[in-house]
Scaffold this active site. Structure first.
Site, PDB file in Angstrom:
ATOM      1  N   ARG A 173       0.840  -1.195   0.000  1.00  0.00           N
ATOM      2  CA  ARG A 173       0.000   0.000   0.000  1.00  0.00           C
ATOM      3  C   ARG A 173       0.878   1.249   0.000  1.00  0.00           C
ATOM      4  NH1 ARG A 173      -4.863   1.518   4.212  1.00  0.00           N
ATOM      5  NH2 ARG A 173      -3.241   1.314   5.812  1.00  0.00           N
ATOM      6  N   ASP A 453      -3.684   3.439  14.356  1.00  0.00           N
ATOM      7  CA  ASP A 453      -2.853   3.959  13.280  1.00  0.00           C
ATOM      8  C   ASP A 453      -3.394   5.326  12.901  1.00  0.00           C
ATOM      9  OD1 ASP A 453      -5.106   3.489  11.730  1.00  0.00           O
ATOM     10  OD2 ASP A 453      -4.179   1.966  10.473  1.00  0.00           O
TER      11      ASP A 453
END
Length: 543
Positions: A173, A453
């Site tokens: 990603r 996160d």
């Protein structure tokens, strides 16, 4: 899919590509040919990237003025037509459990060895993009693809890869279109973080992966429109051409993690239909995007984060529409992340956390999802057990979900709930602790037995801004469930009380940068406008 391989000729670096940073091993990555490759990507695509970002800003201005997201009138015929995306490659036909995490060598080895179907190596929400982290991450992935990655921890424990047949399939990603890479400039302009991450990974690994029918595979984050998807398709087609790969060799999965994107899922699939494999319910960023997009809509304020679960109507509609859309088009519908992580030294709390994970995965597989995400290797067996019991085949593309009928109002419906003092203070703590750790180079932080996160921290940060600015027009402010006004006095008290509480926690990640994090959060929360991303101003403080 086979690949046509040809050697990229070595080229002298362009004088106009500048690198402002020095990390161990970077010269082996940023060779003259790699530098020329990145410069070419920038010159071809930076103009369109900026046009797409400008379109985002213009659309947000309309939302702030009272407009609401809706399905596009100009693409109604495309949504009504019958078409499908390209079939998934063999390596991605069964992806029932995917593990995600940052790209440090230990994590890369543990994730590839975890028993998961796939590993999403994350340069985005779980990696703080320091120059050292980015270079080390690219080196780790290059060594992993070559089969040579190994790591020895400070305690002497050695980590090595299992044979490739036993490894999870690697999916990378890159960062979203909104992020720059400040350490690399082309013609005096910063390179896009997305082009640096995806471009450098493909440059060094695409041909080796293609030769083994293992990709390269990417997860594309933060898209808001079909035009942004089309930009990715053009970038990847150009990379394939330059590297001598077959058209469509680079396969992608798109995270549907913004509110505008959920109204363009058919269009996004169509823009990438020669290379897209599926869509993913990026639930945490999606909640953040709901708050950010509708920040000026007083009738759509969400309660505290713990009450915004996937059983809420607007999130259930999002998940089920994604499944129906994907399966109609022959694409995988991937489930999202449960934030819980195993809890050591407290058997009862651990059992309760695992029960919540199990219930979440059972909801996903029963709804028709083709796979799910976990953040910790210890959760792979649990998630696999749930999907194995309910999904005997490699996926559930046959589950059409023709019972799902979702209108725009269903995707915009706010959920009922409250704001408790613990919920308000918890948002402040999560923002400060995560930001402090991020500034210290750690993008994935366990806080109160949840893996936080950038996406989960953004929910907390955006909620604080929206709650505290609710009365900007002179009307009555929001209140906690005990009647306490949600105002800046409450916010300041929470900030003042936090440092002493955090000092009592030994080994706190980023402890030396707590005061800096408090200052950033204070400024962003008092600002008249909600900053689009917490990481944009914070990035300027990273090495």
């Amino acid at each position: 899919m086979s690949a046509v391989l040809q050697r990229v000729p070595e080229a002298e670096p362009e004088a106009t590509l500048e690198i402002d940073g020095q990390a161990p091993g970077q010269d082996a990555l940023l060779t003259p040919a790699a530098r020329a490759f990145l410069a070419d990507l920038h010159r071809r695509f930076e103009g369109e990237r900026q046009a797409r970002l400008a379109a985002r800003r213009a659309r947000q201005q309309a939302f702030d003025a009272g407009a609401l997201p809706d399905f596009r009138a100009d693409t109604a015929a495309l949504r009504a037509a019958e078409w499908t995306v390209a079939p998934a490659p063999v390596a991605l036909r069964d992806r029932r459990v995917e593990i995600t995490g940052p790209v440090d060598p230990k994590m890369v080895i543990n994730a590839l060895n975890s028993g998961a179907s796939c590993y999403m190596a994350d340069f985005e929400d779980s990696t703080a993009p320091t120059w050292d982290n980015l270079v080390a991450g690219q080196q780790a992935l290059r060594a992993a693809v070559a089969g040579t990655l190994a790591f020895t921890a400070g305690n002497g424990k050695h980590y090595a890869l299992k044979p490739e047949a036993e490894q999870a399939v690697l999916i990378v990603r890159p960062r979203g279109w909104h992020m720059d890479e400040k350490h690399v400039r082309v013609d005096g302009v910063r390179l896009a973080g997305a082009l640096f991450d995806a471009g450098l990974f493909c440059f060094h690994n695409a041909r080796a992966l293609a030769a083994r029918d293992r990709g390269p595979y990417l997860y594309l984050p933060k898209l808001e429109s079909m035009e942004e998807a089309a930009l990715w398709d053009a970038v990847l087609a150009h990379i394939e051409s330059v590297l001598g790969l077959a058209r469509g060799q680079i396969r992608v999965t798109v995270l549907i993690e913004t509110l505008p994107a959920v109204f363009e899922m058919d269009e996004i699939l169509h823009a990438l239909k020669g290379r897209v494999v599926g869509l993913n319910c990026g639930r945490w960023d999606y909640i953040f995007s709901y708050i950010k997009t509708l920040r000026r809509h007083r009738d759509r304020v969400l309660p505290e984060r713990g009450q915004v679960t996937m059983v809420q109507p607007f999130l259930r509609a999002y998940s089920e529409l994604l499944i129906r859309t994907c399966h109609r088009r022959g694409a995988h519908a991937m489930g999202g992340m449960a934030a819980q992580i195993p809890i050591a030294h407290d058997a009862q709390a651990n059992a309760e956390a695992l029960a919540r994970v199990r219930a979440d995965k059972l909801r996903e597989v029963t709804a028709g999802h083709d796979g799910t995400w976990v953040a910790h290797p210890a959760l792979v067996p649990l998630a696999r057990e749930v999907f194995d019991a309910r999904m005997p085949g490699p996926n559930q593309l046959h589950v059409a979900r023709e019972d799902v009928h979702v209108e725009a109002a269903d995707l915009l419906q706010p959920c009922l709930g409250t704001i408790t003092r613990a919920g308000f203070d918890g948002n402040v703590e999560v923002c400060v602790r995560y930001l402090a750790a991020w500034l210290d180079g750690n993008g994935c932080v366990p806080i109160h037995h949840l893996m936080e996160d950038a996406a989960t921290a953004e929910i907390a940060r955006a909620q604080l801004w929206q709650w505290l600015h609710y009365g900007d027009d002179g009307r009555e402010a929001l209140a906690l469930d005990d009647g306490t006004p949600v105002d800046f006095a409450l916010f300041e008290r929470a900030l003042i009380a936090l440092p002493s509480r955090l000092r009592a926690q030994p080994g706190l990640p980023g402890a030396s940068r707590v005061a800096e994090a408090i200052g950033i959060l204070d400024r962003l929360t008092h600002a008249d406008e909600l900053a689009p991303f917490l990481t944009l101003p914070a990035y300027e403080r990273l090495d």
